[in-house]
Design a protein around this motif. Structure first.
Motif, PDB file in Angstrom:
ATOM      1  N   ASP A  23       0.812  -1.206   0.000  1.00 31.05           N
ATOM      2  CA  ASP A  23       0.000   0.000   0.000  1.00 31.05           C
ATOM      3  C   ASP A  23       0.855   1.270   0.000  1.00 31.05           C
ATOM      4  N   ASN A  24       1.941   1.258   0.788  1.00 27.21           N
ATOM      5  CA  ASN A  24       2.736   2.484   0.919  1.00 27.21           C
ATOM      6  C   ASN A  24       3.536   2.817  -0.342  1.00 27.21           C
ATOM      7  N   SER A  25       3.414   1.987  -1.381  1.00 30.27           N
ATOM      8  CA  SER A  25       4.076   2.262  -2.661  1.00 30.27           C
ATOM      9  C   SER A  25       3.159   2.980  -3.641  1.00 30.27           C
ATOM     10  N   TYR A  26       1.882   3.086  -3.288  1.00 29.86           N
ATOM     11  CA  TYR A  26       0.880   3.588  -4.239  1.00 29.86           C
ATOM     12  C   TYR A  26       1.241   4.962  -4.808  1.00 29.86           C
ATOM     13  N   GLU A  27       1.515   5.927  -3.937  1.00 35.48           N
ATOM     14  CA  GLU A  27       1.770   7.289  -4.402  1.00 35.48           C
ATOM     15  C   GLU A  27       2.997   7.349  -5.299  1.00 35.48           C
ATOM     16  N   ASN A  28       4.074   6.687  -4.905  1.00 37.25           N
ATOM     17  CA  ASN A  28       5.318   6.724  -5.690  1.00 37.25           C
ATOM     18  C   ASN A  28       5.156   6.025  -7.038  1.00 37.25           C
ATOM     19  N   ILE A  29       4.464   4.893  -7.032  1.00 37.96           N
ATOM     20  CA  ILE A  29       4.256   4.154  -8.287  1.00 37.96           C
ATOM     21  C   ILE A  29       3.403   4.974  -9.247  1.00 37.96           C
ATOM     22  N   ALA A  64      -4.134  15.687  -4.637  1.00 39.78           N
ATOM     23  CA  ALA A  64      -5.284  15.172  -3.884  1.00 39.78           C
ATOM     24  C   ALA A  64      -4.867  14.021  -2.978  1.00 39.78           C
ATOM     25  N   ILE A  65      -4.015  13.152  -3.486  1.00 38.01           N
ATOM     26  CA  ILE A  65      -3.524  12.030  -2.671  1.00 38.01           C
ATOM     27  C   ILE A  65      -2.710  12.553  -1.490  1.00 38.01           C
ATOM     28  N   LYS A  66      -1.835  13.520  -1.755  1.00 39.09           N
ATOM     29  CA  LYS A  66      -1.019  14.112  -0.684  1.00 39.09           C
ATOM     30  C   LYS A  66      -1.904  14.764   0.371  1.00 39.09           C
ATOM     31  N   ASP A  67      -2.915  15.523  -0.064  1.00 36.90           N
ATOM     32  CA  ASP A  67      -3.832  16.171   0.872  1.00 36.90           C
ATOM     33  C   ASP A  67      -4.554  15.137   1.725  1.00 36.90           C
ATOM     34  N   TYR A  68      -4.973  14.056   1.098  1.00 36.48           N
ATOM     35  CA  TYR A  68      -5.689  13.014   1.833  1.00 36.48           C
ATOM     36  C   TYR A  68      -4.788  12.419   2.906  1.00 36.48           C
ATOM     37  N   TYR A  69      -3.554  12.095   2.533  1.00 38.89           N
ATOM     38  CA  TYR A  69      -2.614  11.531   3.500  1.00 38.89           C
ATOM     39  C   TYR A  69      -2.360  12.494   4.668  1.00 38.89           C
ATOM     40  N   CYS A  70      -2.419  13.802   4.389  1.00 39.56           N
ATOM     41  CA  CYS A  70      -2.177  14.808   5.428  1.00 39.56           C
ATOM     42  C   CYS A  70      -3.421  15.091   6.269  1.00 39.56           C
ATOM     43  N   VAL A 236      -3.366  -3.490  -5.300  1.00 35.12           N
ATOM     44  CA  VAL A 236      -2.358  -3.722  -4.260  1.00 35.12           C
ATOM     45  C   VAL A 236      -2.531  -5.137  -3.716  1.00 35.12           C
ATOM     46  N   MET A 237      -1.461  -5.915  -3.719  1.00 36.80           N
ATOM     47  CA  MET A 237      -1.521  -7.312  -3.312  1.00 36.80           C
ATOM     48  C   MET A 237      -1.486  -7.501  -1.796  1.00 36.80           C
ATOM     49  N   GLU A 238      -1.031  -6.487  -1.072  1.00 44.04           N
ATOM     50  CA  GLU A 238      -0.925  -6.591   0.378  1.00 44.04           C
ATOM     51  C   GLU A 238      -2.293  -6.905   0.992  1.00 44.04           C
ATOM     52  N   GLU A 239      -2.339  -7.882   1.885  1.00 47.19           N
ATOM     53  CA  GLU A 239      -3.593  -8.323   2.485  1.00 47.19           C
ATOM     54  C   GLU A 239      -3.764  -7.759   3.892  1.00 47.19           C
ATOM     55  N   ASN A 240      -4.949  -7.985   4.441  1.00 48.33           N
ATOM     56  CA  ASN A 240      -5.278  -7.607   5.820  1.00 48.33           C
ATOM     57  C   ASN A 240      -5.051  -6.122   6.086  1.00 48.33           C
ATOM     58  N   ARG A 241      -5.556  -5.289   5.165  1.00 50.39           N
ATOM     59  CA  ARG A 241      -5.444  -3.839   5.334  1.00 50.39           C
ATOM     60  C   ARG A 241      -6.786  -3.252   5.730  1.00 50.39           C
ATOM     61  N   SER A 242      -6.768  -2.320   6.682  1.00 51.55           N
ATOM     62  CA  SER A 242      -7.985  -1.596   7.037  1.00 51.55           C
ATOM     63  C   SER A 242      -8.191  -0.411   6.107  1.00 51.55           C
ATOM     64  N   PHE A 243      -7.089   0.127   5.577  1.00 45.28           N
ATOM     65  CA  PHE A 243      -7.133   1.282   4.678  1.00 45.28           C
ATOM     66  C   PHE A 243      -6.501   0.900   3.346  1.00 45.28           C
ATOM     67  N   LYS A 244      -7.083   1.388   2.252  1.00 47.41           N
ATOM     68  CA  LYS A 244      -6.574   1.066   0.923  1.00 47.41           C
ATOM     69  C   LYS A 244      -6.348   2.340   0.130  1.00 47.41           C
ATOM     70  N   SER A 245      -5.075   2.666  -0.092  1.00 48.85           N
ATOM     71  CA  SER A 245      -4.724   3.903  -0.799  1.00 48.85           C
ATOM     72  C   SER A 245      -5.295   3.939  -2.211  1.00 48.85           C
TER      73      SER A 245
END
Length: 335
Positions: A23-29, A64-70, A236-245
């Motif tokens: 998930d934490n790769s979403y913005e950079n990718i 928009a993504i940056k604002d959301y993260y902030c 995003v392949m990462e499992e067991n996430r409460s939040f999905k970027s």
């Protein structure tokens, strides 16, 4: 005659969905993908109008993504709503009724009703009544999870143009768990088209009936949709996430769509890797269940016809039985 080599480069180097591990790769990718697109447009001398659209939209989406993260969620929503409204203005590809949607007209040449399907899972072999195949009732909103185009507590009706896409969207369940119903709409719904691919732009560039100016204008419209599609087409392949970027932009588009009075969004399944296959068999439609105070169901249910469900395991058994009747058994020769 304008050169469209940039489209060939985009087709070779940008494919959807974009699959990432974490998930934490979403913005950079997403930023890397946008930078690649901007480089292609610049190096291949795409029309300035198209380059300007790409620069503006990519910057706004990333902001928009940056604002959301902030935590500036209102600002993020305002940014995406601004893009959404701009994208829909004088854009023949953005908003349409379902039967005349450019997404379905690629293969629905007859212009007839577009068939949809709705699926549910159950551990036992059961048939659901038609009323049980509608959206989650408002009095059960507590079980509504976060989905790609819906937020917790707001029910939506997710449909697929094939039973296959319903099956893969539900995680490819065992046959006995999978129940599917046919669905027809009355075509009053106005929906946002989020299925633009490079192939759609290539088709415009190859048209012999359009002038260069017409092509430029249409390609600008399609580029806007394409960039929004990219931002919502990350898996995003990462499992067991409460939040999905990867849901940030799509859910903001959903809210913008609702606030503008539209009924839903058409998009390709992110579980289908082959773009050509997605165009035919991997189309999803999400319809917003507009809240009616005191009612359990949205008025959208008055505009759809849903059949009772059929269990896939039972279907296979009956189908085998039908096949059995079609050929001669060897024992028949001994009688």
């Amino acid at each position: 005659m304008e050169c469209y080599q940039w489209l060939n480069e985009l087709g070779n180097k940008v494919s959807l969905p974009i699959v990432i591990k974490y998930d934490n790769s979403y913005e950079n990718i997403l930023r890397e993908c946008f930078e690649k697109i901007l480089y292609i447009l610049s190096s291949e001398n795409a029309n300035k109008c198209i380059q300007d659209v790409a620069v503006h939209y990519t910057a706004k989406i990333l902001q928009a993504i940056k604002d959301y993260y902030c935590g500036s969620i209102i600002e993020a929503h305002s940014t995406i709503k601004e893009l959404f409204e701009d994208c829909c203005q004088n854009n023949e590809y953005a908003i349409s009724d379902i039967n005349s949607s450019p997404t379905f007209n690629k293969f629905n040449k007859s212009g007839g009703e577009v068939q949809f399907f709705r699926a549910r899972l159950n551990e036992n072999v059961v048939d659901f009544a038609a009323k049980d195949m509608l959206h989650i009732p408002f009095d059960r909103r507590a079980i509504v999870n976060s989905c790609r185009f819906s937020i917790p507590g707001l029910p939506c009706l997710y449909l697929g143009n094939t039973s296959y896409v319903c099956w893969i969207e539900m995680g490819c369940p065992a046959d006995h768990k999978f129940n599917v119903s046919p669905v027809l709409l009355d075509n009053r719904q106005r929906v946002f088209n989020l299925t633009t691919m490079v192939c759609d732009m290539i088709n415009i560039s190859n048209s012999e009936e359009l002038s260069d100016d017409d092509k430029k204008n249409k390609l600008c419209c399609l580029m806007k949709l394409f960039l929004l599609n990219i931002a919502t087409s990350v898996k995003v392949m990462e499992e067991n996430r409460s939040f999905k970027s990867e849901y940030i932009i799509s859910q903001m588009i959903m809210l913008a769509c609702k606030s503008c009075g539209y009924d839903g969004v058409i998009y390709y399944s992110k579980r289908v890797a082959d773009e050509v296959f997605a165009i035919v068999s991997g189309i999803n439609l999400v319809l917003f269940a507009k809240y009616n105070a005191g009612e359990k169901l949205s008025e959208i249910c008055e505009h759809i016809e849903v059949g009772d469900s059929f269990n896939f395991s039972m279907y296979k058994q009956l189908n085998a039985s039908e096949d059995y009747k079609r050929y001669k058994l060897r024992i028949d020769d001994a009688i």
